[in-house]
Design an enzyme around this catalytic site. Structure first.
Site, PDB file in Angstrom:
ATOM      1  N   SER A 124      20.907  38.991  -9.089  1.00 20.48           N
ATOM      2  CA  SER A 124      20.472  38.212  -7.928  1.00 20.48           C
ATOM      3  C   SER A 124      19.521  39.025  -7.064  1.00 20.48           C
ATOM      4  O   SER A 124      19.617  40.262  -6.995  1.00 20.48           O
ATOM      5  CB  SER A 124      21.714  37.851  -7.114  1.00 20.48           C
ATOM      6  OG  SER A 124      21.351  37.378  -5.847  1.00 20.48           O
ATOM      7  N   TYR A 148      30.031  40.446  -2.699  1.00 22.15           N
ATOM      8  CA  TYR A 148      29.392  39.740  -3.822  1.00 22.15           C
ATOM      9  C   TYR A 148      28.188  40.536  -4.321  1.00 22.15           C
ATOM     10  O   TYR A 148      28.039  40.808  -5.512  1.00 22.15           O
ATOM     11  CB  TYR A 148      28.955  38.330  -3.386  1.00 22.15           C
ATOM     12  CG  TYR A 148      27.970  37.676  -4.327  1.00 22.15           C
ATOM     13  CD1 TYR A 148      28.371  37.238  -5.586  1.00 22.15           C
ATOM     14  CD2 TYR A 148      26.620  37.508  -3.967  1.00 22.15           C
ATOM     15  CE1 TYR A 148      27.468  36.654  -6.464  1.00 22.15           C
ATOM     16  CE2 TYR A 148      25.719  36.925  -4.836  1.00 22.15           C
ATOM     17  CZ  TYR A 148      26.139  36.492  -6.080  1.00 22.15           C
ATOM     18  OH  TYR A 148      25.235  35.929  -6.948  1.00 22.15           O
ATOM     19  N   LYS A 152      27.234  42.680  -8.058  1.00 20.29           N
ATOM     20  CA  LYS A 152      26.010  42.583  -8.877  1.00 20.29           C
ATOM     21  C   LYS A 152      25.403  43.973  -9.088  1.00 20.29           C
ATOM     22  O   LYS A 152      24.958  44.305 -10.187  1.00 20.29           O
ATOM     23  CB  LYS A 152      24.986  41.653  -8.215  1.00 20.29           C
ATOM     24  CG  LYS A 152      25.410  40.201  -8.145  1.00 20.29           C
ATOM     25  CD  LYS A 152      25.462  39.558  -9.512  1.00 20.29           C
ATOM     26  CE  LYS A 152      25.921  38.115  -9.474  1.00 20.29           C
ATOM     27  NZ  LYS A 152      26.235  37.564 -10.803  1.00 20.29           N
TER      28      LYS A 152
HETATM   29  P1  NAD Z   1      28.426  28.320 -10.781  1.00 19.46           P
HETATM   30  O1  NAD Z   1      29.632  28.664  -9.975  1.00 19.46           O
HETATM   31  O2  NAD Z   1      27.927  26.925 -10.755  1.00 19.46           O
HETATM   32  O3  NAD Z   1      28.696  28.714 -12.307  1.00 19.46           O
HETATM   33  C1  NAD Z   1      29.522  29.799 -12.687  1.00 19.46           C
HETATM   34  C2  NAD Z   1      30.433  29.308 -13.797  1.00 19.46           C
HETATM   35  O4  NAD Z   1      31.275  30.396 -14.186  1.00 19.46           O
HETATM   36  C3  NAD Z   1      31.354  28.170 -13.343  1.00 19.46           C
HETATM   37  O5  NAD Z   1      31.292  27.125 -14.299  1.00 19.46           O
HETATM   38  C4  NAD Z   1      32.743  28.797 -13.301  1.00 19.46           C
HETATM   39  O6  NAD Z   1      33.747  27.869 -13.645  1.00 19.46           O
HETATM   40  C5  NAD Z   1      32.598  29.913 -14.330  1.00 19.46           C
HETATM   41  N1  NAD Z   1      33.482  31.073 -14.112  1.00 19.46           N
HETATM   42  C6  NAD Z   1      33.664  31.757 -12.950  1.00 19.46           C
HETATM   43  N2  NAD Z   1      34.539  32.764 -13.146  1.00 19.46           N
HETATM   44  C7  NAD Z   1      34.891  32.724 -14.458  1.00 19.46           C
HETATM   45  C8  NAD Z   1      35.746  33.502 -15.267  1.00 19.46           C
HETATM   46  N3  NAD Z   1      36.440  34.526 -14.751  1.00 19.46           N
HETATM   47  N4  NAD Z   1      35.870  33.187 -16.570  1.00 19.46           N
HETATM   48  C9  NAD Z   1      35.179  32.138 -17.104  1.00 19.46           C
HETATM   49  N5  NAD Z   1      34.358  31.360 -16.392  1.00 19.46           N
HETATM   50  C10 NAD Z   1      34.215  31.646 -15.081  1.00 19.46           C
HETATM   51  O7  NAD Z   1      27.276  29.357 -10.371  1.00 19.46           O
HETATM   52  P2  NAD Z   1      25.729  29.343 -10.721  1.00 19.46           P
HETATM   53  O8  NAD Z   1      24.985  28.973  -9.489  1.00 19.46           O
HETATM   54  O9  NAD Z   1      25.481  28.582 -11.972  1.00 19.46           O
HETATM   55  O10 NAD Z   1      25.493  30.894 -10.941  1.00 19.46           O
HETATM   56  C11 NAD Z   1      25.532  31.477 -12.229  1.00 19.46           C
HETATM   57  C12 NAD Z   1      25.321  32.976 -12.091  1.00 19.46           C
HETATM   58  O11 NAD Z   1      24.079  33.214 -11.423  1.00 19.46           O
HETATM   59  C13 NAD Z   1      26.392  33.679 -11.262  1.00 19.46           C
HETATM   60  O12 NAD Z   1      26.678  34.925 -11.864  1.00 19.46           O
HETATM   61  C14 NAD Z   1      25.735  33.870  -9.909  1.00 19.46           C
HETATM   62  O13 NAD Z   1      26.246  34.982  -9.238  1.00 19.46           O
HETATM   63  C15 NAD Z   1      24.281  34.081 -10.320  1.00 19.46           C
HETATM   64  N6  NAD Z   1      23.331  33.736  -9.236  1.00 19.46           N
HETATM   65  C16 NAD Z   1      23.379  32.483  -8.678  1.00 19.46           C
HETATM   66  C17 NAD Z   1      22.512  32.178  -7.619  1.00 19.46           C
HETATM   67  C18 NAD Z   1      22.566  30.811  -6.961  1.00 19.46           C
HETATM   68  O14 NAD Z   1      22.066  30.695  -5.820  1.00 19.46           O
HETATM   69  N7  NAD Z   1      23.114  29.769  -7.593  1.00 19.46           N
HETATM   70  C19 NAD Z   1      21.582  33.123  -7.155  1.00 19.46           C
HETATM   71  C20 NAD Z   1      21.540  34.369  -7.771  1.00 19.46           C
HETATM   72  C21 NAD Z   1      22.430  34.663  -8.828  1.00 19.46           C
HETATM   73  N1  UFG Z   2      20.105  27.542   6.168  1.00 22.68           N
HETATM   74  C1  UFG Z   2      20.200  26.763   7.313  1.00 22.68           C
HETATM   75  N2  UFG Z   2      21.226  25.878   7.390  1.00 22.68           N
HETATM   76  C2  UFG Z   2      22.167  25.731   6.398  1.00 22.68           C
HETATM   77  C3  UFG Z   2      22.052  26.550   5.251  1.00 22.68           C
HETATM   78  C4  UFG Z   2      21.015  27.455   5.163  1.00 22.68           C
HETATM   79  O1  UFG Z   2      19.383  26.864   8.215  1.00 22.68           O
HETATM   80  O2  UFG Z   2      23.096  24.921   6.551  1.00 22.68           O
HETATM   81  C5  UFG Z   2      18.967  28.490   6.050  1.00 22.68           C
HETATM   82  C6  UFG Z   2      19.396  29.944   5.969  1.00 22.68           C
HETATM   83  O3  UFG Z   2      19.557  30.486   7.252  1.00 22.68           O
HETATM   84  C7  UFG Z   2      18.230  30.544   5.172  1.00 22.68           C
HETATM   85  C8  UFG Z   2      17.803  29.424   4.241  1.00 22.68           C
HETATM   86  O4  UFG Z   2      18.299  28.218   4.831  1.00 22.68           O
HETATM   87  O5  UFG Z   2      17.163  30.831   6.037  1.00 22.68           O
HETATM   88  C9  UFG Z   2      18.372  29.554   2.831  1.00 22.68           C
HETATM   89  O6  UFG Z   2      19.795  29.713   2.899  1.00 22.68           O
HETATM   90  P1  UFG Z   2      20.716  29.594   1.597  1.00 22.68           P
HETATM   91  O7  UFG Z   2      22.130  29.754   2.054  1.00 22.68           O
HETATM   92  O8  UFG Z   2      20.373  28.369   0.829  1.00 22.68           O
HETATM   93  O9  UFG Z   2      20.251  30.825   0.674  1.00 22.68           O
HETATM   94  P2  UFG Z   2      20.297  32.403   0.922  1.00 22.68           P
HETATM   95  O10 UFG Z   2      18.897  32.906   0.693  1.00 22.68           O
HETATM   96  O11 UFG Z   2      20.926  32.735   2.210  1.00 22.68           O
HETATM   97  O12 UFG Z   2      21.258  32.931  -0.246  1.00 22.68           O
HETATM   98  C10 UFG Z   2      21.162  32.482  -1.615  1.00 22.68           C
HETATM   99  C11 UFG Z   2      22.514  32.677  -2.300  1.00 22.68           C
HETATM  100  C12 UFG Z   2      22.835  34.143  -2.429  1.00 22.68           C
HETATM  101  C13 UFG Z   2      21.712  34.856  -3.134  1.00 22.68           C
HETATM  102  C14 UFG Z   2      20.395  34.599  -2.429  1.00 22.68           C
HETATM  103  C15 UFG Z   2      19.230  35.199  -3.207  1.00 22.68           C
HETATM  104  O13 UFG Z   2      23.534  32.013  -1.537  1.00 22.68           O
HETATM  105  O14 UFG Z   2      23.990  34.302  -3.213  1.00 22.68           O
HETATM  106  O15 UFG Z   2      20.176  33.195  -2.297  1.00 22.68           O
HETATM  107  O16 UFG Z   2      19.267  34.781  -4.510  1.00 22.68           O
HETATM  108  F1  UFG Z   2      21.958  36.171  -3.138  1.00 22.68           F
END
Ligand code: NAD
Ligand code: UFG
Length: 335
Positions: A124, A148, A152
């Site tokens: 991330s 979190y 990572k």
């Molecule tokens: P998500 O929660 O939708 O998907 C994660 C999946 O993993 C879920 O289906 C959950 O049931 C499964 N899971 C969790 N723990 C588990 C375990 N112990 N064993 C088996 N399955 C398990 O999340 P996502 O948004 O699809 O994110 C996927 C990956 O990308 C994650 O590692 C997350 O940290 C990373 N990531 C996500 C974002 C974002 O904003 N969505 C940003 C940066 C990185």
């Molecule tokens: N925001 C609002 N109101 C809300 C939610 C968000 O104003 O109700 C604003 C936040 O302050 C920020 C922007 O919208 O300025 C984006 O916020 P998000 O929560 O959608 O995303 P972040 O960038 O804070 O974080 C996300 C994931 C993290 C990840 C990061 C970079 O939640 O896990 O992106 O990948 F690390």
């Protein structure tokens, strides 16, 4: 290739199943469904038009993972599984270390036993901490501001040590920026539990009438309109980035990390306007205090993704908002 997707039923994993299948690969989902719904498999089969293999299990179950890798003759793993809520990670950090860090160790053990040594890991942009400069390139210093993010960072370090110890491993860490949007069918998308923490799912629920009003966390940042700026990447672009990553993985001589973003930042107000245009629904909002831990702006340098993976994000804000609203409408209809 036969690809195991840990966490493949989740938001990013499910979209990657489609991209892999369309490119002729055979995806196998491995998920414990702690943050996803089993019905996603049926919906994926509807989109893809063929059965999708699925194993229900936890990544900490090494014997089941080893058996799954062997039974499905897996060539490479994309490791999505883990817990991802920043706020929650400060409340239950041990669960985050268990699922994310220990879970990854169990996966690596299973991969060693099954002699599968090709791995793409979901990292991330959070590993960059507070940006010292923008755009964020892969050389930017790393730090974590919450448990979190620390999981990572730890996993990236573990994978670096693994690669250094055994050159047979091919390991690529993909640092995602802000994944948003949904598949064009509107049948799958992000489905957060409770009130969404992230901007786009929150706006989507306001558009659907489930939530009354968006609270904008701060309008006094040093950004053009005072609201936070992020690099929002369409989840199908991100999914296709994994295809490019798999091709790049073979014979990778060093541990590598690559940003997956668009290189373009948009403010909260710009996102609201784009969503209003796409949905033709007004999004009421009010300004409130900054959210603790938030940064003003964050966007990627995409040069390495371009040069090494030959991949660039293709979809724009309109695709993001239209697909998000289509998914939200479908989601509300089946709730
Ligand atoms: P998500 O929660 O939708 O998907 C994660 C999946 O993993 C879920 O289906 C959950 O049931 C499964 N899971 C969790 N723990 C588990 C375990 N112990 N064993 C088996 N399955 C398990 O999340 P996502 O948004 O699809 O994110 C996927 C990956 O990308 C994650 O590692 C997350 O940290 C990373 N990531 C996500 C974002 C974002 O904003 N969505 C940003 C940066 C990185
Ligand atoms: N925001 C609002 N109101 C809300 C939610 C968000 O104003 O109700 C604003 C936040 O302050 C920020 C922007 O919208 O300025 C984006 O916020 P998000 O929560 O959608 O995303 P972040 O960038 O804070 O974080 C996300 C994931 C993290 C990840 C990061 C970079 O939640 O896990 O992106 O990948 F690390």
């Amino acid at each position: 290739m036969n690809i195991l997707l840990t966490g493949g039923a989740g938001y990013i994993g499910s979209h990657t199943v489609i991209a892999l299948s369309e490119a002729g690969h055979t995806p196998v989902i491995y998920d414990n469904f702690c943050n996803s719904n089993k019905s996603v498999v049926e919906r994926l089969e509807k989109i893809i038009g063929k059965p999708v293999a699925m194993v229900e299990g936890d990544i900490r179950d090494t014997p089941l993972l080893t058996k799954t890798l062997q039974n499905h003759e897996i060539n490479a793993v994309i490791h999505f599984a883990g817990l991802k809520a920043v706020g929650e990670s400060s409340i239950i950090p041990l669960e985050y270390y268990s699922s994310n860090v220990y879970g990854t160790l169990c996966l690596l053990e299973a991969m060693n036993q099954a002699r599968v040594k090709n791995l793409v890991f979901s990292s991330s942009a959070t590993v960059y901490g507070d940006p010292q400069y923008l755009p964020l390139d892969e050389q930017h210093p790393l730090s974590a501001t919450n448990p979190y993010g620390r999981t990572k960072l730890h996993i990236e370090e573990i994978l670096k040590d693994l690669k250094a110890s055994d050159s047979e491993w091919n390991v690529l860490c993909l640092r995602y920026f802000n994944p948003v949007g949904a598949h064009v069918s509107g049948l799958i998308g992000e489905d957060p539990n409770g009130v969404p923490n992230n901007l786009l799912p929150f706006i989507a629920q306001v558009a659907a009438g489930k939530l009354a009003k968006l609270k904008i966390f701060g309008n006094d940042y040093s950004t053009p309109d005072g609201t936070g700026v992020r690099d929002y990447i369409h989840v199908m672009d991100l999914a296709e980035g994994h295809l490019a990553a798999l091709s790049y993985l073979e014979g990778l001589s060093d541990w590598t990390a690559i940003n997956l973003g668009t290189g373009q930042g948009y403010s909260v107000l710009e996102m609201i306007k784009a969503y209003e245009m796409a949905s033709r629904i007004e999004i009421p909002f009010e300004f409130t205090l900054r959210r603790p831990g938030d940064i003003a702006a964050c966007y990627a340098s995409v040069e390495k993704a371009k040069s090494d993976l030959g991949w660039v994000a293709k979809r724009g804000l309109e695709d993001i908002c239209v697909s998000s609203y289509k998914w939200q409408t479908y989601r509300s209809s089946i709730a």
